[in-house]
Scaffold this active site. Structure first.
Site, PDB file in Angstrom:
ATOM      1  N   LYS A 115       0.826  -1.221   0.000  1.00  0.00           N
ATOM      2  CA  LYS A 115       0.000   0.000   0.000  1.00  0.00           C
ATOM      3  C   LYS A 115       0.856   1.266   0.000  1.00  0.00           C
ATOM      4  O   LYS A 115       0.445   2.281  -0.539  1.00  0.00           O
ATOM      5  CB  LYS A 115      -0.979  -0.010   1.185  1.00  0.00           C
ATOM      6  CG  LYS A 115      -2.091  -1.043   1.000  1.00  0.00           C
ATOM      7  CD  LYS A 115      -3.379  -0.642   1.688  1.00  0.00           C
ATOM      8  CE  LYS A 115      -4.469  -1.669   1.374  1.00  0.00           C
ATOM      9  NZ  LYS A 115      -5.693  -1.478   2.143  1.00  0.00           N
ATOM     10  N   LYS A 197      -7.412 -14.883  -9.587  1.00  0.00           N
ATOM     11  CA  LYS A 197      -8.625 -14.814  -8.755  1.00  0.00           C
ATOM     12  C   LYS A 197      -9.525 -13.652  -9.196  1.00  0.00           C
ATOM     13  O   LYS A 197      -9.029 -12.587  -9.545  1.00  0.00           O
ATOM     14  CB  LYS A 197      -8.165 -14.589  -7.305  1.00  0.00           C
ATOM     15  CG  LYS A 197      -9.231 -14.745  -6.267  1.00  0.00           C
ATOM     16  CD  LYS A 197      -8.700 -14.384  -4.889  1.00  0.00           C
ATOM     17  CE  LYS A 197      -8.936 -12.927  -4.621  1.00  0.00           C
ATOM     18  NZ  LYS A 197      -9.153 -12.578  -3.221  1.00  0.00           N
ATOM     19  N   LYS A 200     -12.342  -7.851  -6.345  1.00  0.00           N
ATOM     20  CA  LYS A 200     -13.224  -6.688  -6.460  1.00  0.00           C
ATOM     21  C   LYS A 200     -12.488  -5.430  -6.909  1.00  0.00           C
ATOM     22  O   LYS A 200     -13.092  -4.507  -7.409  1.00  0.00           O
ATOM     23  CB  LYS A 200     -14.023  -6.456  -5.174  1.00  0.00           C
ATOM     24  CG  LYS A 200     -13.245  -6.093  -3.922  1.00  0.00           C
ATOM     25  CD  LYS A 200     -14.250  -5.723  -2.843  1.00  0.00           C
ATOM     26  CE  LYS A 200     -13.831  -5.786  -1.410  1.00  0.00           C
ATOM     27  NZ  LYS A 200     -12.564  -6.256  -0.959  1.00  0.00           N
TER      28      LYS A 200
HETATM   29  P1  ATP Z   1      -9.537  -7.036  -3.098  1.00  0.00           P
HETATM   30  O1  ATP Z   1      -9.641  -7.140  -4.572  1.00  0.00           O
HETATM   31  O2  ATP Z   1      -9.834  -5.648  -2.590  1.00  0.00           O
HETATM   32  O3  ATP Z   1      -8.275  -7.629  -2.530  1.00  0.00           O
HETATM   33  P2  ATP Z   1     -11.196  -9.366  -2.730  1.00  0.00           P
HETATM   34  O4  ATP Z   1     -12.252  -9.398  -3.785  1.00  0.00           O
HETATM   35  O5  ATP Z   1     -10.029 -10.257  -2.906  1.00  0.00           O
HETATM   36  O6  ATP Z   1     -10.740  -7.877  -2.487  1.00  0.00           O
HETATM   37  P3  ATP Z   1     -11.582  -9.560   0.166  1.00  0.00           P
HETATM   38  O7  ATP Z   1     -12.279  -8.371   0.725  1.00  0.00           O
HETATM   39  O8  ATP Z   1     -10.112  -9.677   0.372  1.00  0.00           O
HETATM   40  O9  ATP Z   1     -11.960  -9.680  -1.386  1.00  0.00           O
HETATM   41  O10 ATP Z   1     -12.261 -10.894   0.680  1.00  0.00           O
HETATM   42  C1  ATP Z   1     -13.501 -11.018   1.300  1.00  0.00           C
HETATM   43  C2  ATP Z   1     -13.846 -12.494   1.373  1.00  0.00           C
HETATM   44  O11 ATP Z   1     -14.198 -13.010   0.077  1.00  0.00           O
HETATM   45  C3  ATP Z   1     -12.705 -13.383   1.862  1.00  0.00           C
HETATM   46  O12 ATP Z   1     -13.220 -14.369   2.722  1.00  0.00           O
HETATM   47  C4  ATP Z   1     -12.181 -14.024   0.611  1.00  0.00           C
HETATM   48  O13 ATP Z   1     -11.587 -15.269   0.842  1.00  0.00           O
HETATM   49  C5  ATP Z   1     -13.430 -14.153  -0.246  1.00  0.00           C
HETATM   50  N1  ATP Z   1     -13.088 -14.095  -1.665  1.00  0.00           N
HETATM   51  C6  ATP Z   1     -12.560 -13.030  -2.310  1.00  0.00           C
HETATM   52  N2  ATP Z   1     -12.399 -13.288  -3.612  1.00  0.00           N
HETATM   53  C7  ATP Z   1     -12.824 -14.558  -3.805  1.00  0.00           C
HETATM   54  C8  ATP Z   1     -12.911 -15.418  -4.960  1.00  0.00           C
HETATM   55  N3  ATP Z   1     -12.518 -15.004  -6.155  1.00  0.00           N
HETATM   56  N4  ATP Z   1     -13.408 -16.654  -4.806  1.00  0.00           N
HETATM   57  C9  ATP Z   1     -13.823 -17.082  -3.605  1.00  0.00           C
HETATM   58  N5  ATP Z   1     -13.764 -16.326  -2.474  1.00  0.00           N
HETATM   59  C10 ATP Z   1     -13.279 -15.077  -2.556  1.00  0.00           C
END
Ligand code: ATP
Ligand code: LTN
Length: 332
Positions: A115, A197, A200
């Site tokens: 960050k 993956k 978001k």
């Molecule tokens: P960022 O892109 O901001 O890192 P993220 O989409 O990876 O965010 P997080 O806020 O880190 O999401 O995760 C929230 C929850 O959703 C966690 O429990 C994480 O394991 C789950 N999660 C996130 N992305 C996935 C995915 N592609 N498939 C399954 N579970 C997910």
């Protein structure tokens, strides 16, 4: 009544733009989780301001995030859903824990390094001590388990080290928490780069389907999803695009992967992608409707936040008062 279930604590940054990855990998499992654990879900607005936020947007998202959780099936009667800054004990304990956390430990955190590189013009002290606030979140509730994505594992390990250090100086203060990381199977992949993956914060909007995307957008994104060179609809390690779509379809319909392969035997990608989009949109439609209804009812959301904050405060105060006593503060 004494609640003898083990405690689960999870924090979520107030951003409304959750994806079907978040939904299938995490949120959808919440109801089942609350059978086994006493669950705290905290909207971490204090963590959010470690990077610059537009105040109006942060305020809006602080309503949107709990609304979306409730719309996805989280029952605020059975879980403690609240906003971090409504429970001052988080910031108070964070200060104390700062004095039991080493500069070197915080310097090793990869999220801080990432960050700071991303926000080089705003490397503030809050960004550096972010993990001690997270440790305070977790330790305040004598948490047994912390469901997180792999990226947060290092922070939970630091939390465990802080708890151990504190317990050595002042025995029996904190429960030392365990991280729970979802299995690899709970990994929905990007629609554009299926070896990555679905995330978001992906800059390519076509790579992610958001829980709040409308039906046309969902159908369009699946239509554009990257598939593989031959046209068979089967799961295989060398067909990550199709495998991901089969996983998504089976999650939304409850069919097994084998059943999906059978259903689409001899049929083309076009037809299959439309079916995936349809199934996803159909499942999300009631969630979106409920979300809209909830968001329009600010009074209800505020009543949930208020009840959550009261419940959380009750547990947090117990730990904080113990910690204050142990370090030598005068409790009046
Ligand atoms: P960022 O892109 O901001 O890192 P993220 O989409 O990876 O965010 P997080 O806020 O880190 O999401 O995760 C929230 C929850 O959703 C966690 O429990 C994480 O394991 C789950 N999660 C996130 N992305 C996935 C995915 N592609 N498939 C399954 N579970 C997910
Ligand atoms: N750092 C986490 C959010 C978070 C959290 C927590 C998660 C803050 N406090 C306590 C679990 C437990 C994130 O960025 N996803």
């Amino acid at each position: 009544m004494i609640d003898s279930r083990p405690v689960s604590f999870s924090g979520v940054q107030p951003s409304g733009n959750l994806t079907i990855g978040n939904y299938l990998g995490a949120i959808k499992n919440f109801p089942e989780f609350s059978e086994k654990y006493k669950c705290f879900y905290c909207v971490v607005d204090e963590h959010a301001i470690t990077v610059r936020q537009k105040p109006a947007e942060l305020r809006r998202r602080t309503y949107e995030t709990p609304a979306l959780y409730i719309a996805c099936g989280l029952d605020p009667e059975k879980n403690t859903l609240y906003v971090q800054s409504h429970v001052p004990a988080h910031a108070e304990l964070a200060w104390i824990l700062n004095c039991f956390t080493m500069f070197g430990e915080l310097s090793r955190m990869t999220q801080f390094k990432d960050k700071s590189a991303k926000h080089a013009d705003n490397i503030n002290a809050g960004l550096f001590t972010y993990p001690t606030l997270m440790a305070a979140d977790i330790l305040l509730y004598q948490t047994d388990v912390v469901p997180i994505g792999i990226d947060q594992k290092q922070h939970v390990e630091l939390t465990r080290n802080i708890a151990d250090r504190f317990n050595q100086l002042f025995p029996d203060t904190f429960t030392v928490p365990e991280p729970i990381i979802p299995k690899a199977g709970a990994k929905i992949m990007s629609l554009q780069e299926p070896d990555k993956k679905m995330s978001k914060s992906d800059e390519n909007e076509n790579a992610v389907v958001r829980i709040l995307d409308d039906r046309d957008t969902i159908i369009r994104k699946f239509k554009r999803a990257v598939t593989d060179s031959d046209s068979a609809i089967v799961c295989s390690p060398d067909k990550p695009g199709v495998t991901n779509l089969i996983t998504i379809y089976s999650c939304f319909t409850g069919k097994t992967a084998e059943e999906v392969e059978k259903e689409f035997e001899g049929r083309g990608y076009g037809e299959f992608k439309l079916a995936v989009g349809d199934a996803c949109a159909a499942k999300l439609a009631p969630v979106q409707e409920e979300y809209k209804r909830l968001l329009a009812d600010k009074a209800y959301l505020e009543s949930v936040m208020k009840k959550g904050a009261e419940e959380a405060t009750y547990y947090a105060r117990k730990t904080l008062s113990k910690v204050r006593r142990k370090v030598g503060f005068v409790n009046l």
